[in-house]
Design a protein around this motif. Structure first.
Motif, PDB file in Angstrom:
ATOM      1  N   ALA A 186       0.818  -1.212   0.000  1.00 11.35           N
ATOM      2  CA  ALA A 186       0.000   0.000   0.000  1.00 11.35           C
ATOM      3  C   ALA A 186       0.853   1.263   0.000  1.00 11.35           C
ATOM      4  CB  ALA A 186      -0.932  -0.012   1.211  1.00 11.35           C
ATOM      5  N   GLU A 187       1.975   1.234   0.682  1.00 13.45           N
ATOM      6  CA  GLU A 187       2.859   2.404   0.708  1.00 13.45           C
ATOM      7  C   GLU A 187       3.398   2.718  -0.689  1.00 13.45           C
ATOM      8  OE1 GLU A 187       6.305   3.880   3.641  1.00 13.45           O
ATOM      9  OE2 GLU A 187       6.827   2.075   2.496  1.00 13.45           O
ATOM     10  N   ASN A 188       3.733   1.686  -1.471  1.00 20.38           N
ATOM     11  CA  ASN A 188       4.190   1.903  -2.845  1.00 20.38           C
ATOM     12  C   ASN A 188       3.146   2.676  -3.647  1.00 20.38           C
ATOM     13  OD1 ASN A 188       5.675  -1.403  -3.182  1.00 20.38           O
ATOM     14  ND2 ASN A 188       6.626   0.457  -2.424  1.00 20.38           N
ATOM     15  N   ILE A 189       1.881   2.333  -3.473  1.00 13.32           N
ATOM     16  CA  ILE A 189       0.807   3.007  -4.202  1.00 13.32           C
ATOM     17  C   ILE A 189       0.704   4.473  -3.769  1.00 13.32           C
ATOM     18  CG2 ILE A 189      -1.697   3.111  -4.544  1.00 13.32           C
ATOM     19  CD1 ILE A 189      -1.679   0.028  -4.509  1.00 13.32           C
ATOM     20  N   GLU A 190       0.792   4.735  -2.470  1.00 15.39           N
ATOM     21  CA  GLU A 190       0.735   6.112  -1.970  1.00 15.39           C
ATOM     22  C   GLU A 190       1.893   6.943  -2.521  1.00 15.39           C
ATOM     23  OE1 GLU A 190       0.560   6.066   2.309  1.00 15.39           O
ATOM     24  OE2 GLU A 190      -1.135   4.671   2.289  1.00 15.39           O
TER      25      GLU A 190
END
Length: 190
Positions: A74-78
């Motif tokens: 999820a952090e990669n997407i943010e």
């Protein structure tokens, strides 16, 4: 390849460039740095924002963003969405950004099974071992995804990693006002 700068004198305003890495090995950044002394010529035409050359942790408004690595959590997407919002032009760099690359090999496996195997069932783990569930840890995605599935990409630099000459050719075309085009020899996977 000719190392002389094929474009005119430095512009009044430099092109603002940022880079970031998601789920990858940082090999594409290393390849960018492998343009070696040509970096000195490039610096006459570009100003680096977030990059390994500046060590800035956040990105400001930029003309060009180079992003390597796929989306594993999820952090990669943010990070990707924030990066896209700041960059007028976004370039997917390397196999991981373009198609998920090596990290996507886990896509045929169940992520829960993988996490249990690594954190619980692996030899040498304690009997009370658990899969980490700290809210500070980014939530893993079920599948590794290429970045074009989440944001608009303007250009791709294929390779694993793209060569230094591929980066140089891309910047040379862009700074000369041409649409970047890669020659056949610049598209390869080592």
């Amino acid at each position: 390849m000719n190392d002389a700068a094929p474009y005119p004198a430095p512009p009044a305003r430099k092109l603002r460039v940022a880079t970031t890495s998601l789920a990858g090995c940082f090999g594409c950044h290393m390849s960018l740095l492998d343009i070696d002394e040509r970096l000195l010529t490039l610096i006459e035409h570009v100003e680096f924002d977030r990059s390994p050359l500046t060590d800035l942790k956040s990105v400001g408004p930029c003309d060009l963003g180079l992003i390597e690595g796929g989306l594993c959590n999820a952090e990669n997407i943010e990070v990707l969405q924030a990066f896209r919002a700041q960059c007028k032009v976004l370039v997917a760099v390397g196999a991981c950004a373009i198609n998920g690359g090596l990290p996507a090999q886990r896509n045929r496996l169940d992520i829960g099974d993988v996490l249990r195997e690594v954190y619980v069932h692996r030899p040498g783990t304690r009997e009370d071992a658990q899969v980490p569930s700290d809210p500070e840890l980014p939530l893993p995605l079920n599948q590794v995804r290429p970045i074009h599935e989440v944001v608009l990409i303007d250009y791709e630099l294929p390779g694993c990693p793209p060569s230094a000459d591929t980066f140089w050719a891309f910047f040379t075309d862009l700074l000369a006002g041409r649409t970047p085009r890669l020659a056949h020899g610049q598209i390869h996977y080592d």
